[in-house]
Design an enzyme around this catalytic site. Structure first.
Site: not given
Length: 510
Positions: A218, A242
């Site tokens: 993330d 990400e």
């Protein structure tokens, strides 16, 4: 003292399934939002008001019980929400306060290991979402009590507070804090060698202790780039980051730091084209931006995470309910260069808006396996999995654009040729002459989505019937041997055809 203990333990643990980028290239991933997938008790009538931003009851054990729902769509990997302990009500998993403890709302360590074992027994991989950028504390940033955080419980393990005011300033993005006065997100000082060393020990432990095969990382753009290569080496498994940015020149260079990134530049192009906000030239530009890797830094498009829905963005169906458009978008995603990812609920045509409305409880669908998109997804996975098993070059073959107009595009990836349209379901039926397909003349070709059969002309082309804006996937008959794709059509006239498909007028059940 905690550092030396965890590092020593982690160094003794070895991952059981050290899945590499090469192993993951052939996979297709189903993204599970753990709290909203399935409950342990199997209750499909349990309420889940997404506006409340509270736990709804999904668990690892509930997921394990419903793995066949995912496997029967042909998926070979499952990505689950972050597993670490959270502040109160952080149902999504991105507000962690203890790296070495698990989120008890989702289950126990035994439950998680059982899930991993169940996946592996079905030939599937486990991908876990992780958050190396920050911890969480429910207060304003100046009120954070670092002593109450676990693992890192002193302010010198974090960057000094500053808000992100200029997202174009990379130093701000990496050193300043996400969050607000409702939830402070202290930014872990990953550029500090001691902190990085502890993070490496933690990820080595997490992967080993829970039999993890891959990581979705993330908030990658909020972490210093140099942190990732040793971190992913410590993990010993596939790393997909990400980088939530649509500019190719910004996103793709992060693939130099790890195996893969989510293909956000392509995501924006897919949604624009198939929601009829732009024409096919948009996809042409997007595909070229990764093929021309000298300019954008795109290292390997066949390892990028291809998607057009996730838990952070409005559902595709929130913009259009036209099934032919979503089928085209799904076909492009599943049969393109990257590792395809489908977010839970896509196969049920969920239509939620922006976060939190895109985080519906899947159990409200009753896990319907007869919905049109469930069957379409299963068929696409079936095609991809068969071609992967039959044709080694398929995975490394980068998609070629054969021809395109404003509304149609013809593509080739190895043995698969695809014709896409963004005209929508009200488009008329018409004949399209393919271009550059290079089929073997005189052979038979099937559109494996409809099982329509075509004869190849002397130029290696076919005349394709375009119906109601539906996509077309063309494969030579000989390539389909050994599969159950269009078997009724291919067996026409044989005793097996009459037995299995119900006589000479029978049709293949899609």
């Amino acid at each position: 003292m905690r550092f030396f203990i965890t590092a020593a333990v982690a160094s003794l643990l070895q991952t059981c399934f050290a899945a590499t980028a090469t192993d993951w290239r052939s996979r297709s991933i189903y993204q599970v939002f753990t709290d909203r997938f399935a409950r342990t008790d199997g209750n499909t009538a349990a309420p889940c008001n997404v506006a409340n931003n509270l736990y709804c009851g999904g668990t690892w054990k509930g997921l394990e019980k419903k793995l066949d729902y995912i496997k029967n769509m042909g998926f070979t990997a499952v990505w689950i929400s972050p597993i670490t302990a959270q502040v109160a009500n952080a149902y999504h998993g991105y507000y962690q306060n203890d790296l070495y403890s698990l989120n008890t709302h989702f289950g126990t360590a035994r439950d998680l290991r059982s899930l991993a074992s169940a996946l592996h027994s079905k030939g599937m991989y486990l991908m876990v979402d992780i958050v190396p950028n920050h911890m969480a504390f429910a207060s304003c940033p100046d009120k954070v009590d670092f002593r109450r955080l676990k693992t890192f419980n002193h302010p010198d393990k974090f960057h000094s507070y500053c808000p992100i005011k200029n997202t174009g300033n990379q130093t701000e993005l990496e050193d300043c804090w996400l969050g607000d006065c409702n939830m402070a997100l202290p930014d872990i000082k990953t550029d500090d060698p001691l902190v990085a060393r502890e993070m490496n020990a933690w990820i080595r432990w997490l992967v080993s202790a829970h039999n993890v095969d891959g990581l979705r990382i993330d908030s990658v753009k909020n972490v210093n780039k140099a942190f990732f290569p040793p971190f992913c080496r410590a993990a010993g498994v596939f790393c997909m980051g990400e980088v939530s940015e649509g500019h190719a020149n910004y996103t793709y260079p992060y693939q130099k730091q790890m195996d893969s990134v989510l293909d956000y530049p392509l995501y924006y192009s897919i949604t624009r084209v198939f929601q009829q906000k732009s024409n096919m030239s948009d996809l042409v530009v997007a595909l070229a931006s990764c093929t021309d890797n000298q300019e954008t830094g795109c290292k390997d498009p066949t390892l990028l995470g291809a998607f057009f829905e996730n838990h952070d963005n409005p559902r595709f169906a929130n913009v259009t309910q036209d099934l032919s458009l979503v089928k085209n978008a799904l076909t492009f995603t599943m049969l393109g260069d990257g590792i395809p990812i489908v977010y839970q609920g896509q196969e049920q045509n969920f239509a939620g808006g922006d976060d939190p409305w895109c985080r519906e409880a899947l159990w409200s669908s009753q896990f319907n396996t007869t919905s049109p998109l469930y069957k379409h997804t299963a068929l696409l996975n079936n095609i991809r999995n068969h071609i992967v098993s039959e044709s080694a070059p398929y995975l490394s073959y980068q998609t070629r654009i054969l021809a395109y107009t404003a509304t149609e595009m013809q593509l080739r990836k190895g043995a698969i040729r695809t014709v896409l349209s963004n005209q929508g379901e009200h488009a008329p039926t018409w004949a399209l002459k393919t271009q550059g397909m290079e089929f073997e003349k005189g052979k038979t070709v099937f559109d494996v989505l409809s099982c329509a059969r075509y004869g190849v002309d002397g130029n290696g082309e076919v005349d394709v019937n375009m119906r109601s804006g539906e996509p077309v996937v063309l494969v030579e008959e000989n390539v389909l041997r050994g599969s159950d794709l269009c078997t009724c059509e291919r067996g026409r006239g044989s005793p097996r055809y009459r037995t299995v498909c119900g006589g000479e007028r029978g049709t293949h059940d899609l």
